[in-house]
Design a protein around this motif. Structure first.
Motif, short mmCIF file in Angstrom:
data_model
loop_
_atom_site.label_atom_id
_atom_site.label_comp_id
_atom_site.label_asym_id
_atom_site.label_seq_id
_atom_site.Cartn_x
_atom_site.Cartn_y
_atom_site.Cartn_z
N ALA A 30 0.11 54.29 11.24
CA ALA A 30 0.29 53.72 12.58
C ALA A 30 1.11 52.44 12.61
CB ALA A 30 -1.08 53.48 13.23
N PRO A 31 1.05 51.53 11.58
CA PRO A 31 1.86 50.30 11.64
C PRO A 31 3.36 50.56 11.77
CG PRO A 31 0.15 50.08 9.97
CD PRO A 31 0.11 51.51 10.43
N CYS A 32 3.80 51.77 11.36
CA CYS A 32 5.23 52.08 11.45
C CYS A 32 5.63 52.58 12.84
CB CYS A 32 5.61 53.14 10.41
SG CYS A 32 5.45 52.53 8.72
N ASP A 33 4.65 53.05 13.61
CA ASP A 33 4.94 53.55 14.96
C ASP A 33 3.63 53.67 15.73
OD1 ASP A 33 5.70 54.87 17.28
OD2 ASP A 33 7.15 56.16 16.24
N ARG B 230 -0.94 56.20 17.02
CA ARG B 230 -2.31 55.94 17.50
C ARG B 230 -2.57 56.67 18.80
NH1 ARG B 230 -4.43 51.81 14.33
NH2 ARG B 230 -2.92 50.26 13.59
N LYS B 231 -1.57 56.67 19.68
CA LYS B 231 -1.74 57.38 20.95
C LYS B 231 -1.91 58.87 20.71
CE LYS B 231 1.00 54.07 23.64
NZ LYS B 231 2.21 53.88 24.49
N LYS B 232 -1.14 59.40 19.77
CA LYS B 232 -1.25 60.82 19.43
C LYS B 232 -2.63 61.11 18.84
CE LYS B 232 0.07 65.06 18.60
NZ LYS B 232 0.21 66.06 19.67
N LEU B 233 -3.11 60.20 17.98
CA LEU B 233 -4.45 60.37 17.40
C LEU B 233 -5.50 60.41 18.49
CD1 LEU B 233 -6.52 60.41 15.08
CD2 LEU B 233 -6.41 57.90 15.05
N LEU C 232 -5.15 61.29 21.55
CA LEU C 232 -5.03 62.56 22.29
C LEU C 232 -5.66 63.70 21.49
CD1 LEU C 232 -3.93 64.07 24.73
CD2 LEU C 232 -1.75 64.33 23.50
N VAL C 233 -5.40 63.72 20.18
CA VAL C 233 -6.00 64.75 19.32
C VAL C 233 -7.52 64.66 19.38
CG1 VAL C 233 -6.31 65.48 16.92
CG2 VAL C 233 -4.02 64.96 17.77
N LEU C 234 -8.05 63.44 19.30
CA LEU C 234 -9.51 63.26 19.34
C LEU C 234 -10.10 63.65 20.69
CD1 LEU C 234 -9.87 59.89 17.39
CD2 LEU C 234 -10.43 62.18 16.58
N GLN C 235 -9.39 63.35 21.77
CA GLN C 235 -9.86 63.74 23.11
C GLN C 235 -9.95 65.26 23.22
OE1 GLN C 235 -7.35 61.98 26.11
NE2 GLN C 235 -7.80 59.88 25.48
N ASN C 236 -8.89 65.93 22.79
CA ASN C 236 -8.89 67.40 22.85
C ASN C 236 -9.97 67.99 21.95
OD1 ASN C 236 -6.73 67.37 24.63
ND2 ASN C 236 -5.20 67.58 23.02
N LEU C 237 -10.15 67.38 20.78
CA LEU C 237 -11.17 67.84 19.85
C LEU C 237 -12.57 67.68 20.46
CD1 LEU C 237 -12.10 68.83 17.08
CD2 LEU C 237 -11.98 66.46 16.28
#
Length: 478
Positions: free
Chosen positions: A147-150, A154-157, A159-164
């Protein structure tokens, strides 16, 4: 049964991937069908370490979707999902040097989208793996490292956790509904003390339109299918026979196959419900009408592509207490029934049914509406096919390699099922009909025989003795 090794096929090397161990065959890359699950096998065989290595993305490599599905499906026979994810994450950290400070931002930005894609596919296809906190912890750790590189990672993570979480909540709700339905059914599976009174509700009084009933049965079938995860078929391998209902079908220590169990119970319930509805009426004419009604329902199920309900109805009508009602059958119009029986004839390993299933699958693949996409296979036969695939082919070859070709075939069968179960039912629900199908009282086997003998007298001494015994035990009469 002794296990044999499935015959190997040589596959031409192509594509870009991690290095293979000596003596192992390279992966096959190439486009597959829309499902992504039925491509040519990427390996004939390989060591578990090599298979794991080929699951791990790099800056310039991502495994074929078919490979991801096949390996995630079969790997649980050799390594628990949390251990597999731990090894994947460890390899990613080592290969991408994610422990060094500072990170190579350019390198991580090439790698980041690929690991996110792999984790997204894993959570979407096998969400039940992430019921374990260890799994979610590994997922969060690897993303937090890149995540420190972009910050978009974190936002994608999230979203993945919300869908999960949404998937896991839906699965929990499904588990609860299965328990409730199972409880209500088991309470009703009793032999009636007397024949039902004339005011007793029956199926035709609830729904007298065969097409409508076939639609509601399709609702129930698709609801059951929606709860079944692909990993449940593999979990069933640890049992002697997943369709042996005389003992627990699956491990009592795990819920991972409870949906398969529930679906088999639903099939059995529908069989007994059909038989009960036919044996209940006191008059021969009414029983004949019920037979004709269910023949029409079965035909509509066939037209819809609902082969599981079709087979349950045929099975219920072929139960001995029903088939012995010769006077009743003589009064019914049965030409259509014999045509449907022919379609589901077990001769030639269900050749006619498998031909019809292929036709329905082709229609589904080219369909533009959910109505045309419906394919509900005869589920018990699907389980048997997968069970015998497992029994007839070894998981490992003599050299210790994983027999990956076997698992490609497993993934093909399960992957096709996954595509079918994702179809949304296009028919409007009728709560009163669904409630009746789930909760209507049904005879057990003794109750069915007693009702059958009460409707049409025993024909021989064996039947007379059994009738007398049933009247004594159930009705308290001699």
């Amino acid at each position: 049964m002794p296990q044999t090794v499935c015959p190997s096929t040589m596959f031409a090397p192509s594509g870009l991937g991690p290095p293979l161990a000596s003596g192992e065959e390279p992966p096959q890359e190439g486009p597959g069908p829309e499902t992504g699950f039925a491509e040519s096998p990427p390996f004939s065989s390989a060591s578990l370490d090599t298979l794991i290595q080929n699951l791990v993305p790099t800056t310039d490599y991502y495994p074929e979707k078919a490979y991801v599905f096949t390996f995630l499906l079969s790997s649980r026979l050799f390594i628990p999902p949390h251990e597999l994810l731990a090894r994947v994450c460890k390899l990613c950290i080592q290969q991408q040097q994610l422990e060094q400070t500072p990170l190579d931002a350019a390198k991580v930005k090439k790698f980041g989208p690929k690991i996110l894609q792999l984790l997204t596919e894993w959570t979407e296809t096998f969400p039940s793996d992430f019921r374990e906190e260890k799994m979610v912890a590994h997922l969060k750790d690897i993303i937090h490292r890149i995540a420190p590189c972009d910050e978009a990672y974190r936002k994608k993570l999230n979203l993945v956790l919300q869908n999960l979480n949404a998937k896991l909540a839906a699965m929990a709700q499904g588990d609860e509904s299965i328990v409730k339905v199972t409880a209500s059914v088991s309470d009703k599976l009793v032999a009636f003390k007397t024949k039902p009174a004339p005011i007793q509700k029956d199926m035709i009084s609830i729904c007298n339109d065969p097409f409508t009933l076939a639609q509601q049965l399709t609702h129930i079938e698709l609801e059951h299918l929606s709860h079944i995860g692909p990993e449940e078929f593999v979990q069933a391998f640890i049992q002697k026979d997943p369709l042996d209902t005389t003992q627990p079908c699956f491990s009592e220590q795990s819920k991972s196959s409870s949906n398969l169990e529930a679906y088999v119970r639903w099939f059995n319930r529908l069989c007994y419900l059909v038989a009960t509805e036919i044996c209940m009426p006191a008059k021969k004419k009414q029983r004949a009408q019920v037979i004709e009604f269910f023949i029409d329902v079965a035909r509509e199920c066939f037209n819809i592509g609902n082969f599981n309900s079709l087979m349950a109805i045929i099975s219920g009508m072929n139960m001995s207490p029903v088939s012995r009602l010769k006077k009743t059958w003589a009064k019914a119009k049965t030409a259509k029934f014999f045509i449907l029986e022919h379609q589901m004839d077990p001769t030639g390993n269900f050749y006619n049914y498998r031909t019809a299933l292929r036709g329905a699958a082709h229609r589904s693949h080219t369909a533009h509406s959910n109505r045309e996409k419906i394919v509900i296979p005869f589920f018990s036969l699907l389980i048997k096919d997968i069970y015998f695939l497992n029994e007839s082919c070894a998981n490992r070859l003599p050299n210790g390699h994983v027999n990956f070709e076997k698992f490609v075939e497993l993934a093909r069968q399960v992957g096709e099922f996954i595509a079918w179960k994702q179809v949304e039912c296009p028919f409007e629900e009728d709560r009163s009909i669904l409630h009746y199908l789930h909760t209507a009282p049904i005879f057990n086997e003794d109750g069915l025989y007693l009702a059958s003998y009460e409707s049409e007298s025993p024909e021989n001494q064996v039947e007379k003795d059994r009738w007398k015994c049933l009247r004594s035990s159930i009705l308290g009469k001699t």
